[in-house]
Enzyme design. Structure first.
Site, PDB file in Angstrom:
ATOM      1  N   GLU A  70      40.221  64.651  47.666  1.00 16.48           N
ATOM      2  CA  GLU A  70      39.456  65.014  48.860  1.00 16.48           C
ATOM      3  C   GLU A  70      40.386  65.026  50.069  1.00 16.48           C
ATOM      4  OE1 GLU A  70      36.307  66.168  49.714  1.00 16.48           O
ATOM      5  OE2 GLU A  70      37.221  66.053  51.698  1.00 16.48           O
ATOM      6  N   LEU A  71      40.218  66.053  50.887  1.00 16.52           N
ATOM      7  CA  LEU A  71      41.090  66.245  52.043  1.00 16.52           C
ATOM      8  C   LEU A  71      40.668  65.390  53.237  1.00 16.52           C
ATOM      9  CD1 LEU A  71      43.467  67.953  53.044  1.00 16.52           C
ATOM     10  CD2 LEU A  71      41.848  69.755  53.632  1.00 16.52           C
ATOM     11  N   ASN A 103      45.716  67.123  49.753  1.00 17.91           N
ATOM     12  CA  ASN A 103      45.433  68.554  49.819  1.00 17.91           C
ATOM     13  C   ASN A 103      45.687  69.130  48.433  1.00 17.91           C
ATOM     14  OD1 ASN A 103      45.368  71.303  50.147  1.00 17.91           O
ATOM     15  ND2 ASN A 103      46.424  71.258  52.123  1.00 17.91           N
ATOM     16  N   SER A 104      44.600  69.357  47.711  1.00 18.67           N
ATOM     17  CA  SER A 104      44.737  69.779  46.312  1.00 18.67           C
ATOM     18  C   SER A 104      45.382  71.155  46.194  1.00 18.67           C
ATOM     19  CB  SER A 104      43.362  69.806  45.649  1.00 18.67           C
ATOM     20  OG  SER A 104      42.601  70.851  46.225  1.00 18.67           O
ATOM     21  N   LEU A 123      33.405  72.142  42.543  1.00 23.51           N
ATOM     22  CA  LEU A 123      31.964  72.236  42.746  1.00 23.51           C
ATOM     23  C   LEU A 123      31.638  72.473  44.222  1.00 23.51           C
ATOM     24  CD1 LEU A 123      30.868  69.335  40.363  1.00 23.51           C
ATOM     25  CD2 LEU A 123      31.614  71.651  39.811  1.00 23.51           C
ATOM     26  N   ASP A 126      34.408  75.206  49.666  1.00 15.06           N
ATOM     27  CA  ASP A 126      34.195  75.938  50.917  1.00 15.06           C
ATOM     28  C   ASP A 126      34.406  77.432  50.656  1.00 15.06           C
ATOM     29  OD1 ASP A 126      33.773  73.520  52.245  1.00 15.06           O
ATOM     30  OD2 ASP A 126      35.929  73.208  52.509  1.00 15.06           O
ATOM     31  N   THR A 201      25.984  66.151  42.256  1.00 19.16           N
ATOM     32  CA  THR A 201      26.783  66.331  43.478  1.00 19.16           C
ATOM     33  C   THR A 201      25.864  66.399  44.695  1.00 19.16           C
ATOM     34  OG1 THR A 201      26.673  68.737  43.298  1.00 19.16           O
ATOM     35  CG2 THR A 201      28.550  67.663  42.255  1.00 19.16           C
ATOM     36  N   GLU A 202      26.369  65.884  45.809  1.00 22.40           N
ATOM     37  CA  GLU A 202      25.593  65.882  47.042  1.00 22.40           C
ATOM     38  C   GLU A 202      25.261  67.309  47.479  1.00 22.40           C
ATOM     39  OE1 GLU A 202      27.962  63.790  46.271  1.00 22.40           O
ATOM     40  OE2 GLU A 202      26.898  61.894  46.537  1.00 22.40           O
ATOM     41  N   GLU A 203      26.249  68.192  47.331  1.00 26.09           N
ATOM     42  CA  GLU A 203      26.042  69.580  47.738  1.00 26.09           C
ATOM     43  C   GLU A 203      25.014  70.257  46.831  1.00 26.09           C
ATOM     44  OE1 GLU A 203      27.659  70.172  50.563  1.00 26.09           O
ATOM     45  OE2 GLU A 203      26.608  72.088  50.682  1.00 26.09           O
TER      46      GLU A 203
HETATM   47  N1  SAM Z   1      32.192  68.924  45.456  1.00 26.32           N
HETATM   48  C1  SAM Z   1      31.391  68.210  46.434  1.00 26.32           C
HETATM   49  C2  SAM Z   1      29.936  68.455  46.184  1.00 26.32           C
HETATM   50  O1  SAM Z   1      29.616  69.356  45.416  1.00 26.32           O
HETATM   51  O2  SAM Z   1      29.099  67.741  46.752  1.00 26.32           O
HETATM   52  C3  SAM Z   1      31.779  68.599  47.888  1.00 26.32           C
HETATM   53  C4  SAM Z   1      31.600  70.022  48.298  1.00 26.32           C
HETATM   54  S1  SAM Z   1      32.116  70.314  49.981  1.00 26.32           S
HETATM   55  C5  SAM Z   1      31.255  71.757  50.433  1.00 26.32           C
HETATM   56  C6  SAM Z   1      33.819  70.845  49.791  1.00 26.32           C
HETATM   57  C7  SAM Z   1      34.780  69.669  49.887  1.00 26.32           C
HETATM   58  O3  SAM Z   1      36.095  70.102  49.586  1.00 26.32           O
HETATM   59  C8  SAM Z   1      34.826  69.045  51.264  1.00 26.32           C
HETATM   60  O4  SAM Z   1      34.573  67.664  51.156  1.00 26.32           O
HETATM   61  C9  SAM Z   1      36.247  69.338  51.748  1.00 26.32           C
HETATM   62  O5  SAM Z   1      36.754  68.325  52.597  1.00 26.32           O
HETATM   63  C10 SAM Z   1      37.003  69.425  50.443  1.00 26.32           C
HETATM   64  N2  SAM Z   1      38.249  70.209  50.515  1.00 26.32           N
HETATM   65  C11 SAM Z   1      38.410  71.407  51.127  1.00 26.32           C
HETATM   66  N3  SAM Z   1      39.685  71.829  50.975  1.00 26.32           N
HETATM   67  C12 SAM Z   1      40.334  70.877  50.257  1.00 26.32           C
HETATM   68  C13 SAM Z   1      41.678  70.728  49.802  1.00 26.32           C
HETATM   69  N4  SAM Z   1      42.591  71.666  50.048  1.00 26.32           N
HETATM   70  N5  SAM Z   1      41.994  69.621  49.094  1.00 26.32           N
HETATM   71  C14 SAM Z   1      41.076  68.672  48.845  1.00 26.32           C
HETATM   72  N6  SAM Z   1      39.794  68.764  49.256  1.00 26.32           N
HETATM   73  C15 SAM Z   1      39.421  69.841  49.957  1.00 26.32           C
END
Ligand code: SAM
Length: 227
Positions: A70-71, A103-104, A123, A126, A201-203
């Site tokens: 997670e970022l 940062n994945s 999942l 963005d 998942t929360e989303e």
């Molecule tokens: N997967 C979770 C769910 O389904 O509830 C979270 C979905 S949320 C819309 C997208 C997540 O990806 C955010 O928490 C964001 O901070 C994270 N994220 C975005 N770009 C990322 C990156 N490059 N590396 C790690 N995490 C990232």
């Protein structure tokens, strides 16, 4: 920026004792991931957000080490606390899940070796709607090369979104990639993990509450003759 969190220079440098203390008790030659017999992280939830999937998977695969990436700093800290609280109130459980702030899109190969992972999750990532931002999407042909590298043959990549255009994009990247193959519908129905994609998942829960549609693409890492 990335300078605020430490990045392991190679998977050998990932300190597993910090993440999974019950599996790597302190003092026992630390938790560096160098020992060939030591358990390895097998599942990665990329952009894990608040960690609902990890919590759901933890008891479904109690002997499998898994990590969320997670970022966002605050979100990462929240998930760390959430896991510690779960461990404290359910002794002997939730020892197999952890989270790392990273940062994945830049650092997957710093965390995992070739063929290390049996499952990867993307999942509700963005969407980055604008054409010029498509390169920021977590699924792309280039990133799939990296994911294929760290996944074992037979491993499964799970993607889901409520944004139709992104769903089509993720599916088409996976279809075009020579190292991934769509999993037949009958097999997907039997996989207990699939249900968790939207329920855990929360989303996914948010989308379900709002009666939204979801689009999933679930593919298997296959081998090429040349490999
Ligand atoms: N997967 C979770 C769910 O389904 O509830 C979270 C979905 S949320 C819309 C997208 C997540 O990806 C955010 O928490 C964001 O901070 C994270 N994220 C975005 N770009 C990322 C990156 N490059 N590396 C790690 N995490 C990232």
């Amino acid at each position: 920026s990335d300078s605020h969190f430490p990045i392991p220079i190679s998977p050998d440098e990932v300190d597993l004792s910090q993440h999974y203390p019950r599996y790597f008790p302190a003092g026992e030659d630390e938790g560096r991931d160098g020992d060939a017999m030591a358990p390895r992280i097998r599942f990665a939830d990329v952009g894990c957000g608040f960690g609902g999937l990890l919590v759901g998977l933890s008891t479904l695969f109690p002997d499998t080490l898994m990590i969320g990436m997670e970022l966002r700093d605050k979100v990462t800290e929240y998930v760390k606390e959430r896991i510690l609280a779960l461990r404290a109130s359910n002794l002997g459980k939730y020892d197999n899940i952890s989270i790392v702030r990273t940062n994945s899109m830049k650092y997957i190969p710093n965390y995992f070796r070739k063929a290390q992972l049996s499952k990867m999750f993307f999942l509700f990532p963005d969407p980055h709607f604008k054409e010029k931002n498509h390169r920021r999407r977590v699924i792309s042909m280039t990133l799939l090369d990296e994911y294929a590298y760290v996944m074992e043959v037979g491993g499964i990549i799970y993607t889901i979104t409520d944004v139709e255009e992104l769903g089509e994009w993720m599916r088409s990247c996976l279809e075009k990639h020579p190292l991934f193959e769509a999993i037949p519908e009958e097999e997907i129905k039997e996989d207990p993990v699939v249900k968790l994609l939207s329920t855990a998942t929360e989303e996914g829960q948010k989308v379900a509450r709002n009666g939204g549609q979801t689009f999933q693409a679930i593919f298997r890492r296959i081998s090429l003759q040349e490999e």
